[in-house]
Design a protein around this motif. Structure first.
Motif, PDB file in Angstrom:
ATOM      1  N   ILE A 106      10.864   4.747  12.107  1.00 56.26           N
ATOM      2  CA  ILE A 106      11.740   5.754  11.903  1.00 56.26           C
ATOM      3  C   ILE A 106      11.214   6.030  10.261  1.00 56.26           C
ATOM      4  CG2 ILE A 106      14.050   6.684  11.674  1.00 56.26           C
ATOM      5  CD1 ILE A 106      14.895   4.117  13.516  1.00 56.26           C
ATOM      6  N   ARG A 107      10.761   7.285  10.125  1.00 58.45           N
ATOM      7  CA  ARG A 107      10.455   7.542   8.658  1.00 58.45           C
ATOM      8  C   ARG A 107      10.507   8.950   8.615  1.00 58.45           C
ATOM      9  NH1 ARG A 107       4.145   6.806  10.514  1.00 58.45           N
ATOM     10  NH2 ARG A 107       4.776   4.766  10.538  1.00 58.45           N
ATOM     11  N   THR A 108      10.597   9.555   7.105  1.00 53.44           N
ATOM     12  CA  THR A 108      10.770  10.888   6.888  1.00 53.44           C
ATOM     13  C   THR A 108       9.297  11.714   6.980  1.00 53.44           C
ATOM     14  OG1 THR A 108      10.415  10.681   4.373  1.00 53.44           O
ATOM     15  CG2 THR A 108      12.591  10.611   5.270  1.00 53.44           C
ATOM     16  N   GLU A 109       9.275  12.854   6.697  1.00 52.42           N
ATOM     17  CA  GLU A 109       7.896  13.562   6.644  1.00 52.42           C
ATOM     18  C   GLU A 109       7.002  13.102   5.922  1.00 52.42           C
ATOM     19  OE1 GLU A 109       8.214  17.874   6.977  1.00 52.42           O
ATOM     20  OE2 GLU A 109       9.329  17.604   9.079  1.00 52.42           O
ATOM     21  N   GLN A 110       7.402  13.106   4.323  1.00 50.31           N
ATOM     22  CA  GLN A 110       6.803  12.626   3.610  1.00 50.31           C
ATOM     23  C   GLN A 110       6.305  10.912   3.644  1.00 50.31           C
ATOM     24  OE1 GLN A 110       9.212  13.088  -0.080  1.00 50.31           O
ATOM     25  NE2 GLN A 110       7.738  14.787  -0.915  1.00 50.31           N
ATOM     26  N   MET A 111       7.119  10.251   4.128  1.00 54.23           N
ATOM     27  CA  MET A 111       6.737   8.823   4.525  1.00 54.23           C
ATOM     28  C   MET A 111       5.601   8.638   5.389  1.00 54.23           C
ATOM     29  SD  MET A 111      10.330   6.886   4.596  1.00 54.23           S
ATOM     30  CE  MET A 111      11.646   7.033   3.432  1.00 54.23           C
ATOM     31  N   HIS A 112       5.681   9.609   6.643  1.00 55.85           N
ATOM     32  CA  HIS A 112       4.744   9.783   7.448  1.00 55.85           C
ATOM     33  C   HIS A 112       3.286  10.134   6.912  1.00 55.85           C
ATOM     34  CE1 HIS A 112       3.029  10.215  11.286  1.00 55.85           C
ATOM     35  NE2 HIS A 112       2.824  11.356  11.375  1.00 55.85           N
TER      36      HIS A 112
ATOM     37  N   VAL B 185       2.290   9.539   3.779  1.00 63.01           N
ATOM     38  CA  VAL B 185       1.932   8.407   3.088  1.00 63.01           C
ATOM     39  C   VAL B 185       1.403   7.372   4.115  1.00 63.01           C
ATOM     40  CG1 VAL B 185       2.281   6.560   1.496  1.00 63.01           C
ATOM     41  CG2 VAL B 185       3.295   8.728   1.118  1.00 63.01           C
ATOM     42  N   ALA B 186       2.128   7.205   5.006  1.00 61.77           N
ATOM     43  CA  ALA B 186       1.945   6.337   5.948  1.00 61.77           C
ATOM     44  C   ALA B 186       0.415   6.379   6.816  1.00 61.77           C
ATOM     45  CB  ALA B 186       2.887   6.051   7.302  1.00 61.77           C
ATOM     46  N   GLU B 187       0.196   7.728   7.035  1.00 58.16           N
ATOM     47  CA  GLU B 187      -1.072   8.035   7.714  1.00 58.16           C
ATOM     48  C   GLU B 187      -2.385   8.251   6.742  1.00 58.16           C
ATOM     49  OE1 GLU B 187      -1.405   7.910  11.014  1.00 58.16           O
ATOM     50  OE2 GLU B 187       0.421   6.914  10.541  1.00 58.16           O
ATOM     51  N   SER B 188      -2.152   8.773   5.557  1.00 61.21           N
ATOM     52  CA  SER B 188      -3.027   9.264   4.492  1.00 61.21           C
ATOM     53  C   SER B 188      -3.116   8.189   3.409  1.00 61.21           C
ATOM     54  CB  SER B 188      -2.973  10.697   4.213  1.00 61.21           C
ATOM     55  OG  SER B 188      -3.054  11.303   5.415  1.00 61.21           O
ATOM     56  N   GLY B 189      -2.112   7.418   3.223  1.00 59.47           N
ATOM     57  CA  GLY B 189      -2.210   6.736   2.003  1.00 59.47           C
ATOM     58  C   GLY B 189      -2.160   7.291   0.620  1.00 59.47           C
ATOM     59  N   ILE B 190      -3.158   7.292  -0.401  1.00 58.86           N
ATOM     60  CA  ILE B 190      -3.612   7.652  -1.436  1.00 58.86           C
ATOM     61  C   ILE B 190      -4.183   9.175  -1.354  1.00 58.86           C
ATOM     62  CG2 ILE B 190      -3.816   5.499  -2.730  1.00 58.86           C
ATOM     63  CD1 ILE B 190      -6.584   5.850  -2.793  1.00 58.86           C
TER      64      ILE B 190
ATOM     65  N   ASN C 190       0.894  -1.183   0.005  1.00 56.51           N
ATOM     66  CA  ASN C 190      -0.023  -0.048  -0.012  1.00 56.51           C
ATOM     67  C   ASN C 190       1.016   1.150  -0.099  1.00 56.51           C
ATOM     68  OD1 ASN C 190       0.931   0.022   2.656  1.00 56.51           O
ATOM     69  ND2 ASN C 190      -0.952  -0.287   3.512  1.00 56.51           N
ATOM     70  N   GLY C 191       2.193   1.155  -0.044  1.00 58.51           N
ATOM     71  CA  GLY C 191       3.194   2.327  -0.313  1.00 58.51           C
ATOM     72  C   GLY C 191       3.796   2.775   1.125  1.00 58.51           C
TER      73      GLY C 191
ATOM     74  N   SER D 113       7.046   9.270  -1.470  1.00 58.29           N
ATOM     75  CA  SER D 113       6.140  10.369  -1.940  1.00 58.29           C
ATOM     76  C   SER D 113       4.800  10.101  -1.854  1.00 58.29           C
ATOM     77  CB  SER D 113       6.611  11.178  -3.170  1.00 58.29           C
ATOM     78  OG  SER D 113       6.462  10.293  -4.084  1.00 58.29           O
ATOM     79  N   PRO D 114       3.845  11.023  -1.943  1.00 61.57           N
ATOM     80  CA  PRO D 114       2.278  10.520  -2.036  1.00 61.57           C
ATOM     81  C   PRO D 114       2.243   9.900  -3.549  1.00 61.57           C
ATOM     82  CG  PRO D 114       2.644  12.751  -1.049  1.00 61.57           C
ATOM     83  CD  PRO D 114       3.807  12.221  -1.415  1.00 61.57           C
ATOM     84  N   ALA D 115       2.939  10.564  -4.349  1.00 61.41           N
ATOM     85  CA  ALA D 115       2.760   9.812  -5.843  1.00 61.41           C
ATOM     86  C   ALA D 115       3.094   8.272  -5.757  1.00 61.41           C
ATOM     87  CB  ALA D 115       3.848  10.365  -6.591  1.00 61.41           C
ATOM     88  N   ASP D 116       4.190   7.794  -4.916  1.00 58.60           N
ATOM     89  CA  ASP D 116       4.217   6.447  -4.646  1.00 58.60           C
ATOM     90  C   ASP D 116       3.169   5.526  -4.419  1.00 58.60           C
ATOM     91  OD1 ASP D 116       6.926   6.498  -5.781  1.00 58.60           O
ATOM     92  OD2 ASP D 116       7.797   6.416  -3.452  1.00 58.60           O
TER      93      ASP D 116
END
Length: 764
Positions: A354-360, A362-367, A333-334, A383-386
């Motif tokens: 451990i993650r970056t802000e962009q990963m965070h 995507v992790a919380e809001s997905g697509i 799911n990215g 990134s959200p594009a992923d």
């Protein structure tokens, strides 16, 4: 809705957190009416004035449509669409999505038509609303069938436009938050549906905040006592471990400060439902679930994730086998993060993510991060594009499944399979990574590459070693699939494949082959039956207009869609060839055709001689496929006297003339029997059952196998009595032989083997 932890509140965005209730001071504006547009306008700050104006029009339209309707809580119904639109706006979806959220129940509950919505708000908004509308106006035989068809409609609309499912998930989330006023039975049904379908969809699309809340609220409605007991235990544990958490936080922040790493450290706590699930999986009590508390480390860059990991491992000892790198290999799911579990100073296990802000994001809001952060999106790792790309891959797979699956319940079954959250990550020989559900086999891998690869798979290698096709794959395996042009899917694959794509492709192939084989058999049977009437079967060619008209008349009479459909029904035994032939002969006579006297005389003479209907001469050579089956009760082989039974929906089943099962069927349905015969040169070996009585001793089975091999037969299956201490043991074998003469040679060879006391063919 139960006890909420400080960490759970910390992870929710402002739009999803409960608003503080403060009394209005003198001279201030009165409290906002939840049924007014003002309750939504605060969420629309990111849109332009023209878009807000459009949304206001949609609000007025929805308000008028729902006028006089109330929710179970007694509130005006319009409060629900406003709340859903507010959640959608918090994801910064466009104006079309917000308008669709406001009107998502208008077609279903208020009689508004799609044409009316197109005229007032445009086709894109109307399509979104239509995708969210259930199929309540159609008639279904069962509630489950109606529900499955509605899910299929929604999921296919979602595959075309992902905003459909985002609005639907916002709708379900608000319903779950306000479900206390509903009847208990309805609450239970909706909660179970949410846990089975909507929560897994949210997880599959990376919407982790919604996923956790849907799970938590479903659990509370399904098992209120368990939820309450675990929530209290969690609150007590939080109080007992507060000092540990603060100490670990302090030491972690100090360690990062010394390493001059810029990080954000936040506490996180498992939800009550995730603790409950872990207790059930491990058959453990609450006290045995150790990793209830954890920390999230957010860093600026991807390389900082690995520096932070090294800093943590220098501070505390890691637990072996509990490190996962989801940055190098993201989840399906990215989701991307580093996971590690460390032993705290007091010996308790603490998990760190451990993650970056962009990963965070995507992790919380997905697509949904595609809209939330699209201004910042540069398309980098995590990134959200992923997330958008990975989500789109799964959504496209729904369309692939739909192409092969016309039954709504079967489609929903395939989708449920694909909603499995656990995944394994395997490699192609060219080092491409594929994510598959846990328990997936080499066949799943083959279909994940391409349907043609799956259809022609004959063998597989894992890490360079040959393996069975049903072998379960593990993360890190390098999988190679071997194909052959003439290979085809095996029905037994359905027993072990795990992906919906593989299952739907296999079923579609088998159904297509069954249809083609049944159509060929039906044409043969109808042609032979028509010869009994003294006529020749007309062609079905497109350029023969007379034949087309004839087949159209016959199809209308039989209730079939066309010529091919009718022939399939005859081949499957759903329609009797002799009856159809009589009607076809009548129609041909009306067109001016006359029976051929020679053909008629020959068929009547042969029918009288064989004492069977004029259906005869079906030749069996072993290449017929699914449309012709050899009965498992008597297992006929070439040389046996045989008869054919046209079963209802089973195709042609061949029995031996002396089979007791066949005789009972002949007494019950004599009109369904026909003469069949063996081909002069069968194209394959046939299975038959043999019974042996062996002298129990060392090497007895090896000698039997040697005797069968020397007689040029093959063993397909062995079954034996579980009596190791007896002097004699009975053995039942399934042997592949050419014909009766070959079987007689095998039995003679077996009787000469020293341990064999008796050998005979096993009949029904």
């Amino acid at each position: 809705m139960g006890i909420r932890s400080f960490a759970a509140e910390l992870l929710l965005p402002a739009s999803l957190q409960p608003r503080a209730k403060t009394p209005a001071a003198a001279g201030q504006e009165p409290k906002v009416d939840p049924a007014s547009f003002a309750a939504l306008s605060d969420h629309l700050h990111y849109l332009g004035k023209a878009e807000v104006k459009q949304i206001r029009e949609a609000y007025k339209f929805a308000d008028e449509a729902h006028l006089g309707q109330f929710r179970a809580s007694g509130e005006p119904y319009i409060t629900h669409p406003i709340a859903v639109a507010g959640l959608v706006a918090d994801w910064r979806l466009d104006a079309q999505a917000v308008m669709a959220a406001l009107m998502h129940d208008a077609m279903e509950d208020c009689g508004v038509t799609k044409i009316e919505l197109i005229q007032r708000f445009g086709a894109p908004t109307a399509e979104l609303v239509d995708g969210l509308t259930k199929l309540d106006k159609l008639q279904f035989s069962t509630r489950e069938e109606s529900q499955a068809e509605s899910f299929r409609k929604m999921l296919l609309a979602m595959a075309r436009d992902v905003r459909v499912i985002l609005i639907k998930l916002a709708d379900r989330l608000h319903n779950m938050r306000t479900m206390a006023a509903m009847a208990p039975a309805k609450r239970m049904r909706i909660a179970q549906e949410t846990l089975d379908i909507y929560a897994p969809i949210a997880h599959r699309l990376g919407l982790n905040m919604i996923y956790r809340e849907l799970q938590e609220r479903s659990f509370e409605f399904l098992h209120p006592w368990r939820h309450a007991a675990l929530a209290k235990a969690l609150q007590r544990a939080r109080g007992h471990r507060r000092d540990i958490v603060e100490r670990v936080r302090g030491e972690v922040e100090k360690s990062f400060g010394a390493a001059k790493l810029k990080v954000q450290v936040s506490g996180r706590e498992k939800t009550v439902y995730s603790i409950y699930r872990k207790m059930r999986e491990k058959h453990a009590g609450f006290a045995q679930v150790s990793d209830i508390f954890g920390f999230r480390i957010v860093v600026p860059q991807t390389m900082d994730c690995y520096l932070a990991l090294g800093t943590l491992h220098q501070l505390y000892k890691p637990v072996p086998g509990r490190f996962k790198d989801y940055i190098a290999i993201p989840k399906a799911n990215g989701y991307q993060s580093l996971h590690t579990t460390l032993v705290s100073p007091l010996g308790t296990a603490v998990e760190f993510q451990i993650r970056t802000e962009q990963m965070h994001a995507v992790a919380e809001s997905g697509i949904a991060a595609h809209w939330l952060y699209k201004q910042k999106d540069k398309g980098g790792a995590g990134s959200p594009a992923d997330a958008q790309r990975l989500g789109a891959m799964w959504l496209k797979s729904l369309l692939d499944i739909q192409d092969e699956t016309r039954d709504a319940s079967e489609f929903l079954e395939h989708v449920k399979i694909d909603l499995v959250p656990d995944a394994v990550y395997v490699f192609t020989p060219k080092s491409k990574i594929l994510a598959l559900p846990r328990g997936a086999s080499a066949v799943d891998f083959a279909y994940a590459i391409h349907s043609d690869v799956g259809d022609h798979t004959v063998a597989a290698k894992v890490n360079g070693e040959p393996v069975a096709l049903r072998t379960e794959l593990k993360s890190g395996d390098v999988v190679e699939v071997i194909t052959a042009p003439g290979a085809r899917p095996n029905p037994s694959w359905l027993n072990f494949v795990r992906t919906g794509r593989a299952r739907s492709k296999i079923r579609h192939f088998l159904k297509t082959m069954e249809q083609e084989e049944s159509r060929a058999l039906g044409e043969k049977l109808l042609a032979q039956a028509l010869r009994g009437e003294g006529m020749v079967l007309p062609s079905g060619e497109l350029d023969d207009m007379t034949a087309q008209a004839l087949w159209a008349q016959l199809a209308r009479w039989s209730g079939n869609r066309g010529r091919a459909d009718l022939l399939v029904d005859i081949g499957l035994g759903k329609k009797i060839a002799t009856i159809v032939a009589k009607r076809l002969a009548q129609l041909m006579t009306e067109q001016g055709r006359r029976p051929d006297a020679v053909t008629l005389t020959m068929n009547r003479f042969r029918a009288a001689e064989e004492a069977v209907p004029a259906l005869h001469g079906v030749v069996i050579d072993g290449s017929e496929g699914a449309s012709v089956q050899l009965a498992a009760c008597c297992r006929p082989i070439p040389g046996d006297e045989i008869r054919g039974y046209l079963g209802r929906g089973e195709g042609l089943v061949v029995h031996t003339a002396e089979c007791s099962v066949g005789k009972r069927l002949a007494e019950r349905d004599p009109e369904r029997w026909m003469a069949v015969e063996w081909a002069e040169q069968p194209v394959k070996n046939f299975e038959t059952s043999v019974k042996l009585l062996l002298r129990n001793g060392k090497g007895a089975l090896a000698q039997v196998a040697q005797a069968i091999s020397s007689a040029e037969a093959d063993i397909s299956h062995i079954d034996m009595d579980n009596e190791p201490q007896s002097e004699a043991v009975e053995l039942r074998l399934l042997l592949a032989v050419r014909d009766r003469q070959h079987l007689a040679d095998v039995l003679r060879t077996l009787k000469r083997a020293p341990p064999v006391l008796r050998a005979s063919r096993l009949k029904s």
